[in-house]
Design a protein around this motif. Structure first.
Motif, PDB file in Angstrom:
ATOM      1  N   ARG A 138     -51.848  15.912  -9.038  1.00 59.22           N
ATOM      2  CA  ARG A 138     -52.034  17.052  -8.140  1.00 59.22           C
ATOM      3  C   ARG A 138     -52.671  18.226  -8.879  1.00 59.22           C
ATOM      4  O   ARG A 138     -53.544  18.921  -8.341  1.00 59.22           O
ATOM      5  N   VAL A 139     -52.244  18.474 -10.109  1.00 58.64           N
ATOM      6  CA  VAL A 139     -52.812  19.572 -10.899  1.00 58.64           C
ATOM      7  C   VAL A 139     -54.300  19.340 -11.129  1.00 58.64           C
ATOM      8  O   VAL A 139     -55.122  20.258 -10.976  1.00 58.64           O
ATOM      9  N   ILE A 140     -54.666  18.110 -11.478  1.00 56.61           N
ATOM     10  CA  ILE A 140     -56.073  17.791 -11.724  1.00 56.61           C
ATOM     11  C   ILE A 140     -56.901  18.017 -10.467  1.00 56.61           C
ATOM     12  O   ILE A 140     -57.972  18.647 -10.509  1.00 56.61           O
ATOM     13  N   GLN A 172     -55.961   5.598 -19.071  1.00 56.44           N
ATOM     14  CA  GLN A 172     -57.248   6.296 -19.085  1.00 56.44           C
ATOM     15  C   GLN A 172     -57.588   6.924 -17.738  1.00 56.44           C
ATOM     16  O   GLN A 172     -58.368   7.874 -17.669  1.00 56.44           O
ATOM     17  N   ASN A 173     -57.019   6.376 -16.669  1.00 60.73           N
ATOM     18  CA  ASN A 173     -57.380   6.846 -15.332  1.00 60.73           C
ATOM     19  C   ASN A 173     -56.254   7.559 -14.604  1.00 60.73           C
ATOM     20  O   ASN A 173     -56.462   8.036 -13.481  1.00 60.73           O
ATOM     21  N   PHE A 174     -55.082   7.647 -15.210  1.00 60.26           N
ATOM     22  CA  PHE A 174     -53.983   8.332 -14.540  1.00 60.26           C
ATOM     23  C   PHE A 174     -54.349   9.800 -14.338  1.00 60.26           C
ATOM     24  O   PHE A 174     -54.754  10.491 -15.262  1.00 60.26           O
ATOM     25  N   GLY A 175     -54.225  10.266 -13.121  1.00 59.99           N
ATOM     26  CA  GLY A 175     -54.570  11.648 -12.797  1.00 59.99           C
ATOM     27  C   GLY A 175     -55.924  11.815 -12.167  1.00 59.99           C
ATOM     28  O   GLY A 175     -56.237  12.881 -11.621  1.00 59.99           O
ATOM     29  N   ARG A 176     -56.763  10.787 -12.232  1.00 61.81           N
ATOM     30  CA  ARG A 176     -58.081  10.891 -11.599  1.00 61.81           C
ATOM     31  C   ARG A 176     -57.933  11.009 -10.091  1.00 61.81           C
ATOM     32  O   ARG A 176     -57.074  10.390  -9.484  1.00 61.81           O
TER      33      ARG A 176
END
Length: 593
Positions: free
Chosen positions: A514-516, A113-117
């Motif tokens: 990085r994209v986020i 749920q938090n990957f990329g935050r």
């Protein structure tokens, strides 16, 4: 887990050590980047640090290449670096050990749920409280496709900023003051008379769409024929209020069809309302006057041919040139009433007074000439504390199999957004609205966006998610006792992933944080759509290789550990695809028909 941030920090630490030796001055580390190399054959990461700081590095480093060599030497000694090499005049290319990608996959699986935050509080520290104002269509009829583009863009941006840790408010500004709502009221009044049995014709300049017939019928039911013989001064406010309420209900329904909601609806009329004889607009002008930013003066004539309504007269002016605008701007019309710009100043002052640090306004491309003056106003109103970012959404050209789509009978002179959503579905509308940068024109082909082919981006991405889910089902069929929970799969032996296609998939999954962060910082949700399409492409390519090379298939009935590792990789892909699609407001199907 953001490996790009990690290596940015590693290079900063190396530069700090060089600076401690007296060979570099204090540097602005935000100037250099760590990013994927343009050619994957060059490595996993690339940095321009030595090139960016070439001037500051002299005389201790005669060329950027010398500084790059020292950075590479130090990087090679850090954890999980296979090699660090200098390319060309001083670019840095870094190859990573596979272990670091295994760590990324585990991070995605252990906390999907938090990957990329973005790191907790980091985006909030950079942008503060954020107000995203979008759609704000005049309440004069149903929404058209152009409104839909701004609606989807604003909604996705708000989701992206919230995911990045910002405190975000989604706002709609109701343009319910001015001439256009009086035109609406007069149009609705004709429909009221029609509902009473009178034959009517819609004169040019009024709204001809059938969507006002229910408004007329409701007025007839509520008032009978009491308004029919009344002077306009009596019926206009009654009809106007009823028509605006009906149109806002219609607009909310159109937005709900796109799964879009707003926390705040702000009425323009509230800015004109007087309290103790003073409106919010009056108060904003006087606040600026007290700061020495309002004066009485004359504007130079516009360049080129003078418009017929131009007057050389003394006016109440805002010193917008003091904040980067091309010319000072009028705050009052010749009759003493406030200009639209004055109302917008009062509205943005209200946003600033509510504590917002970053204001994002999503406008149509035809408002491009208005950006400088509004940016100047926000700078003045906030003493440059708050920032305004105006995002212009270009026009949408609606097509069907390459041919322009005819106008809607219900709307009268345009195709309604609701008609498009009903025809092609929410997912197609939302993804395709975000698959082009907001300031680029968009051709939206109703036939192509529902094709089940790789040429249809939304299908291509959703199909990748569904394919991933099918791989998990195949694994469970081969190994019925397999625990497919992400936390269980996180314990897989990722060292078994040796094929270049598998490693390429892990590398691109590692780019998601990085994209986020970059998309949130730039206020550009299209970056997420582009990334998801690229991720899907890498996955589909590897899947298709497995058709010709059975040893590459994700499920190997005779190799349990390898299957688990490959399924864990696929599960990480599913985590990222699902996360990115949710941010865009697009569904992530488990199966595709």
């Amino acid at each position: 887990m953001n490996i790009f941030d990690d290596f940015h920090a590693r290079i900063v630490a190396i530069l700090d050590r060089i600076a401690d030796d007296g060979r570099l001055p204090e540097l602005d580390y935000a100037r250099f980047v760590v990013e994927p190399p343009k050619d994957a054959a060059l490595g996993d990461l690339a940095s321009n640090a030595a090139m960016v700081f070439a001037k500051e590095a002299k005389p201790h480093f005669a060329s950027p290449r010398e500084l790059a060599v020292e950075i590479c030497f130090a990087l090679a000694e850090t954890e999980n670096v296979a090699s660090a090499e200098v390319a060309g005049p001083g670019f840095i290319n870094i190859r990573l050990k596979p272990q670091i990608f295994a760590d990324v996959l585990r991070a995605a699986l252990n906390d999907p749920q938090n990957f990329g935050r973005v790191g907790k509080g980091r985006a909030r520290a950079l942008q503060g409280m954020v107000n995203v104002e979008y759609v704000s269509a005049n309440p004069t009829g149903p929404m058209h496709v152009g409104h839909g583009r701004g609606a989807v863009f604003g909604d996705a941006l708000a989701s992206l900023l919230a995911f990045s840790g910002c405190e975000v408010t989604r706002e709609y500004y109701i343009n319910d003051a001015g001439a256009q709502v009086d035109v609406l009221a007069r149009s609705a009044y004709l429909r009221y008379r029609e509902a009473l049995g009178e034959a009517i014709t819609i004169p040019e300049g009024l709204y001809p769409g059938d969507y006002l017939k229910p408004v007329g019928a409701a007025l007839a039911k509520a008032h009978g024929d009491a308004l029919a013989g009344a002077p306009e001064s009596e019926w206009l406010p009654i009809v106007r209020a009823a028509a605006i309420d009906a149109m806002m209900d219609l607009i909310r329904d159109d937005l709900a069809a796109l799964n879009i909601t707003h926390e705040t609806f702000f009425s323009e009329r509230a800015l004109h309302a007087k309290k103790d004889g003073v409106s919010a607009i009056d108060a904003a002008i006087e606040w600026l006057r007290a700061k020495g930013l309002v004066y009485e003066g004359r504007l130079p004539p516009p360049k080129g041919q003078l418009p017929e309504d131009w007057e050389d007269r003394e006016q109440t002016l805002f010193r917008s040139t003091q904040f980067g605008d091309d010319v000072d701007r009028a705050l009052k019309k010749s009759d003493g009433s406030p200009t639209y710009f004055a109302a917008d100043i009062a509205y943005h002052k209200d946003k600033i007074d509510r504590g917002f640090d970053t204001l994002v306004d999503v406008w149509g491309a035809d408002h491009g000439g208005y950006v400088k003056r509004m940016t100047a106003a926000v700078a003045a109103l906030s003493n440059t504390r708050a920032t305004l970012d105006v995002k212009l959404c270009q026009l949408v050209k609606l097509m069907r199999a390459g041919e322009p789509v005819k106008m809607s009978k219900r709307a009268g002179d345009f195709v309604t957004l609701r008609d498009v959503v009903d025809e092609v579905g929410v997912d197609a509308v939302r993804f395709m609205m975000l698959y082009r940068k907001n300031d680029a024109p968009l051709d939206f082909d109703l036939a192509k966006v529902i094709e089940q082919s790789k040429d249809n981006p939304v299908f291509y991405v959703q199909y990748a998610h569904a394919r991933g889910k099918s791989a998990l089902r195949q694994a469970l069929a081969a190994f019925p006792d397999l625990d497919l929970s992400t936390t269980s799969l996180a314990a897989a032996d990722f060292a078994l992933l040796a094929d270049e296609g598998e490693l390429a998939l892990a590398r691109i999954i590692a780019q998601y944080p990085r994209v986020i962060e970059a998309a949130a910082a730039a206020h550009e949700p299209h970056r997420v759509a582009f990334y998801l399409h690229e991720l899907a492409s890498v996955f589909h390519s590897h899947w298709n290789r497995g058709k010709d090379q059975p040893q590459l298939r994700f499920v190997k009935a005779d190799e349990r550990d390898l299957t688990i590792a490959r399924v864990a990789l696929v599960s990480s892909l599913i985590v990222v695809l699902g996360s990115g699609l949710r941010l865009l407001g697009v569904s992530a199907p488990d199966e595709m028909r």
